[in-house]
Write a protein that holds these residues in place. Structure first.
Motif, PDB file in Angstrom:
ATOM      1  N   UNK A   1       1.134  -0.674  -0.104  1.00  0.00           N
ATOM      2  CA  UNK A   1      -0.280  -0.317  -0.232  1.00  0.00           C
ATOM      3  C   UNK A   1       1.106   1.660  -0.479  1.00  0.00           C
ATOM      4  N   UNK A   2       0.689   2.489  -0.946  1.00  0.00           N
ATOM      5  CA  UNK A   2       1.672   3.139  -1.419  1.00  0.00           C
ATOM      6  C   UNK A   2       0.486   4.252  -1.491  1.00  0.00           C
ATOM      7  N   UNK A   3      -0.533   3.970  -0.918  1.00  0.00           N
ATOM      8  CA  UNK A   3      -1.088   5.513  -0.454  1.00  0.00           C
ATOM      9  C   UNK A   3      -1.161   6.890  -0.326  1.00  0.00           C
ATOM     10  N   UNK A   4      -0.188   6.955   0.948  1.00  0.00           N
ATOM     11  CA  UNK A   4       0.575   7.789   1.599  1.00  0.00           C
ATOM     12  C   UNK A   4       1.431   8.550   0.494  1.00  0.00           C
ATOM     13  N   UNK A   5       1.773   8.508  -0.634  1.00  0.00           N
ATOM     14  CA  UNK A   5       2.356   9.110  -1.540  1.00  0.00           C
ATOM     15  C   UNK A   5       1.834   9.876  -2.299  1.00  0.00           C
ATOM     16  N   UNK A   6       0.226   9.506  -2.005  1.00  0.00           N
ATOM     17  CA  UNK A   6      -1.406  10.953  -2.349  1.00  0.00           C
ATOM     18  C   UNK A   6      -0.675  11.657  -1.161  1.00  0.00           C
ATOM     19  N   UNK A   7      -0.671  11.552   0.134  1.00  0.00           N
ATOM     20  CA  UNK A   7      -0.767  12.725   1.225  1.00  0.00           C
ATOM     21  C   UNK A   7       0.027  13.907   0.806  1.00  0.00           C
ATOM     22  N   UNK A   8       0.906  12.630   0.873  1.00  0.00           N
ATOM     23  CA  UNK A   8       2.731  13.668   0.243  1.00  0.00           C
ATOM     24  C   UNK A   8       2.123  14.517  -0.973  1.00  0.00           C
ATOM     25  N   UNK A   9       2.327  14.327  -1.700  1.00  0.00           N
ATOM     26  CA  UNK A   9       2.201  15.197  -2.727  1.00  0.00           C
ATOM     27  C   UNK A   9       0.628  16.288  -2.939  1.00  0.00           C
ATOM     28  N   UNK A  10      -0.551  16.196  -1.889  1.00  0.00           N
ATOM     29  CA  UNK A  10      -1.598  16.811  -1.369  1.00  0.00           C
ATOM     30  C   UNK A  10      -0.736  18.228  -0.625  1.00  0.00           C
ATOM     31  N   UNK A  11       0.015  17.618   0.194  1.00  0.00           N
ATOM     32  CA  UNK A  11       0.836  18.266   1.447  1.00  0.00           C
ATOM     33  C   UNK A  11       1.719  19.850   0.316  1.00  0.00           C
ATOM     34  N   UNK A  12       2.391  18.758  -0.196  1.00  0.00           N
ATOM     35  CA  UNK A  12       3.203  19.765  -1.160  1.00  0.00           C
ATOM     36  C   UNK A  12       2.332  20.841  -2.431  1.00  0.00           C
ATOM     37  N   UNK A  13       2.106  19.795  -2.960  1.00  0.00           N
ATOM     38  CA  UNK A  13       0.792  21.011  -3.802  1.00  0.00           C
ATOM     39  C   UNK A  13      -0.174  21.332  -3.406  1.00  0.00           C
ATOM     40  N   UNK A  14      -0.497  21.392  -2.742  1.00  0.00           N
ATOM     41  CA  UNK A  14      -1.826  22.117  -1.778  1.00  0.00           C
ATOM     42  C   UNK A  14      -2.893  22.057  -1.774  1.00  0.00           C
ATOM     43  N   UNK A  15      -2.950  21.231  -2.620  1.00  0.00           N
ATOM     44  CA  UNK A  15      -4.460  20.156  -2.955  1.00  0.00           C
ATOM     45  C   UNK A  15      -4.813  19.483  -3.457  1.00  0.00           C
ATOM     46  N   UNK A  16      -5.874  18.472  -3.481  1.00  0.00           N
ATOM     47  CA  UNK A  16      -6.151  17.056  -2.780  1.00  0.00           C
ATOM     48  C   UNK A  16      -6.135  16.569  -4.608  1.00  0.00           C
ATOM     49  N   UNK A  17      -6.532  17.139  -5.422  1.00  0.00           N
ATOM     50  CA  UNK A  17      -6.761  16.922  -7.132  1.00  0.00           C
ATOM     51  C   UNK A  17      -5.294  16.737  -7.694  1.00  0.00           C
ATOM     52  N   UNK A  18      -5.452  16.069  -8.116  1.00  0.00           N
ATOM     53  CA  UNK A  18      -4.352  15.611  -8.650  1.00  0.00           C
ATOM     54  C   UNK A  18      -3.951  15.273 -10.329  1.00  0.00           C
ATOM     55  N   UNK A  19      -5.315  15.484 -11.004  1.00  0.00           N
ATOM     56  CA  UNK A  19      -5.692  15.423 -12.158  1.00  0.00           C
ATOM     57  C   UNK A  19      -7.139  15.305 -13.153  1.00  0.00           C
ATOM     58  N   UNK A  20      -8.048  15.136 -13.686  1.00  0.00           N
ATOM     59  CA  UNK A  20      -8.740  15.488 -14.514  1.00  0.00           C
ATOM     60  C   UNK A  20      -9.048  14.537 -15.515  1.00  0.00           C
ATOM     61  N   UNK A  21     -10.341  14.082 -16.221  1.00  0.00           N
ATOM     62  CA  UNK A  21     -10.557  12.969 -17.117  1.00  0.00           C
ATOM     63  C   UNK A  21     -11.327  13.695 -17.550  1.00  0.00           C
ATOM     64  N   UNK A  22     -12.057  14.309 -18.566  1.00  0.00           N
ATOM     65  CA  UNK A  22     -12.657  14.548 -19.445  1.00  0.00           C
ATOM     66  C   UNK A  22     -13.165  14.001 -20.413  1.00  0.00           C
ATOM     67  N   UNK A  23     -15.106  13.492 -21.026  1.00  0.00           N
ATOM     68  CA  UNK A  23     -15.101  12.196 -21.443  1.00  0.00           C
ATOM     69  C   UNK A  23     -15.308  13.694 -22.925  1.00  0.00           C
ATOM     70  N   UNK A  24     -14.953  13.409 -23.690  1.00  0.00           N
ATOM     71  CA  UNK A  24     -15.094  13.525 -24.715  1.00  0.00           C
ATOM     72  C   UNK A  24     -16.793  13.040 -25.773  1.00  0.00           C
ATOM     73  N   UNK A  25     -16.446  11.665 -25.722  1.00  0.00           N
ATOM     74  CA  UNK A  25     -17.724  10.872 -26.380  1.00  0.00           C
ATOM     75  C   UNK A  25     -18.323   9.811 -25.611  1.00  0.00           C
ATOM     76  N   UNK A  26     -19.824  10.098 -25.494  1.00  0.00           N
ATOM     77  CA  UNK A  26     -20.078   8.823 -24.846  1.00  0.00           C
ATOM     78  C   UNK A  26     -20.936   8.482 -25.126  1.00  0.00           C
TER      79      UNK A  26
END
Length: 131
Positions: free
Chosen positions: A82-107
């Motif tokens: 379990x390396x989930x803690x890496x996302x906590x470290x990233x959020x602390x450094x970046x100041x946000x939990x949002x790490x990216x996005x995905x956009x639906x262009x066709x459905x």
């Protein structure tokens, strides 16, 4: 205009963690009820799972903002790392939990085409047995 070949063909990435997907099928699950997205892929060493919560973008209606909080590798030889803690470290450094996005262009009922914030192109088919 300069055109270069993209060197990550056959790979997927969740929160910046790349995984070779050239010979395996990646699974992406949007759980609308619990507002979670999960990406899974079986690799040569085990099952890699990356997931997190998502919310609709306020500026781009077809965009889901993803806050990754789970990263696990279930090794074929037994234990799960379990390396989930890496996302906590990233959020602390970046100041946000949002790490990216995905956009639906066709459905459609059978296919979803989308793109990610790092230029990834997703062509996904629905698993009829899962719905």
């Amino acid at each position: 205009i300069e055109t270069r070949q993209f060197g990550n063909a056959g790979s997927v990435s969740g929160g910046g963690i790349p995984v070779d997907a050239s010979s395996n099928t990646a699974l992406q699950i949007f759980d609308m009820e619990n507002t979670r997205v999960t990406n899974e892929i079986q690799t040569g060493i085990g099952l890699v799972t990356v997931g997190g919560t998502f919310s609709q973008s306020t500026t781009v209606p077809l965009r889901a903002l993803v806050a990754f909080d789970t990263a696990k590798i279930a090794l074929d030889i037994g234990p799960t790392i379990d390396i989930s803690f890496l996302f906590d470290i990233r959020a602390a450094i970046k100041g946000s939990k949002n790490a990216g996005w995905v956009e639906t262009t066709y459905l459609s009922p059978d296919v979803r085409i989308g793109r990610g914030n790092k230029g990834s192109l997703f062509v996904l088919t629905r698993d009829g047995d899962a719905v």
